[in-house]
Design an enzyme around this catalytic site. Sequence first.
Site, PDB file in Angstrom:
ATOM      1  N   CYS A  89       0.842  -1.197   0.000  1.00 66.52           N
ATOM      2  CA  CYS A  89       0.000   0.000   0.000  1.00 66.52           C
ATOM      3  C   CYS A  89       0.882   1.254   0.000  1.00 66.52           C
ATOM      4  O   CYS A  89       1.683   1.434  -0.903  1.00 66.52           O
ATOM      5  CB  CYS A  89      -0.992  -0.047   1.159  1.00 66.52           C
ATOM      6  SG  CYS A  89      -2.347   1.150   0.982  1.00 66.52           S
ATOM      7  N   HIS A 193      -3.991  -4.671  -1.035  1.00 57.66           N
ATOM      8  CA  HIS A 193      -3.740  -5.302   0.256  1.00 57.66           C
ATOM      9  C   HIS A 193      -3.740  -6.817   0.084  1.00 57.66           C
ATOM     10  O   HIS A 193      -4.812  -7.429  -0.003  1.00 57.66           O
ATOM     11  CB  HIS A 193      -4.812  -4.895   1.261  1.00 57.66           C
ATOM     12  CG  HIS A 193      -4.717  -3.469   1.693  1.00 57.66           C
ATOM     13  ND1 HIS A 193      -3.942  -3.052   2.743  1.00 57.66           N
ATOM     14  CD2 HIS A 193      -5.298  -2.350   1.184  1.00 57.66           C
ATOM     15  CE1 HIS A 193      -4.049  -1.745   2.890  1.00 57.66           C
ATOM     16  NE2 HIS A 193      -4.857  -1.289   1.956  1.00 57.66           N
ATOM     17  N   GLU A 195      -3.280  -9.027   2.286  1.00 60.29           N
ATOM     18  CA  GLU A 195      -3.946  -9.649   3.425  1.00 60.29           C
ATOM     19  C   GLU A 195      -5.460  -9.612   3.321  1.00 60.29           C
ATOM     20  O   GLU A 195      -6.157 -10.302   4.069  1.00 60.29           O
ATOM     21  CB  GLU A 195      -3.483  -8.972   4.731  1.00 60.29           C
ATOM     22  CG  GLU A 195      -4.047  -7.597   4.994  1.00 60.29           C
ATOM     23  CD  GLU A 195      -3.318  -6.467   4.274  1.00 60.29           C
ATOM     24  OE1 GLU A 195      -3.602  -5.292   4.573  1.00 60.29           O
ATOM     25  OE2 GLU A 195      -2.464  -6.764   3.409  1.00 60.29           O
TER      26      GLU A 195
END
Length: 218
Positions: A89, A193, A195
Amino acid sequence: MSAAPVRAAPEVLLLDYGAGNVRSAARALERAGMRVRVSADPGDVPHASALVVPGQGHFRQVMETFDRHGFHAPVMDAARAGVPLLGICVGMQLLFDGSEEAPGLPGLGLISGTVRRFTATPGHKVPQMGWNALQARGDSPLLRGLGPDAYAYFVHSYYVPLDTPVEHGAVTNYGVPFWSAISRGNLHAAQFHPEKSGAVGLALLSNFRREVTGGGSL
């Protein structure tokens, strides 16, 4: 006949300088088969076999926090020495010369270019929030095996323009095409992202694990 030795999971140093979602990133890296050491101590950087630089929020706040915690010089030294590095990011945006979000404030300058702001248009609100497609360009180790229909989850208002000198990575379109992932030597980064990107994010982090263990490079 003796069994083949089991290779230990590689350890990565996840930088905790107060500007990233460290817990979620740590869990995702662990799911991808890495041992994670979370550290707020820049003295740990010279001993790391790999670095992960997260970042969320305003470029100025993130960059100034990074500098204030003393990470600037050791991370630059590690990157120049060839240590695998993954920016996530705003951690991706820090790799560049600077950002329109904070004019006059230099980034790390490891890759030439300035991060730009999206222009809101009908059908493209700012920030971009949600899933979008990744189109592979060149041969980024991060993207190997992901296939042509990979989607990832984005939350951002600023982007790395396509005229940036990057050959290997992924391009995404949100009103304008931009680099959503990059690989340049030992430097790797994702604007999205991992995750929060399900199987695609896990695959990308697993590919980074292979880079850390010497599984291939550009």
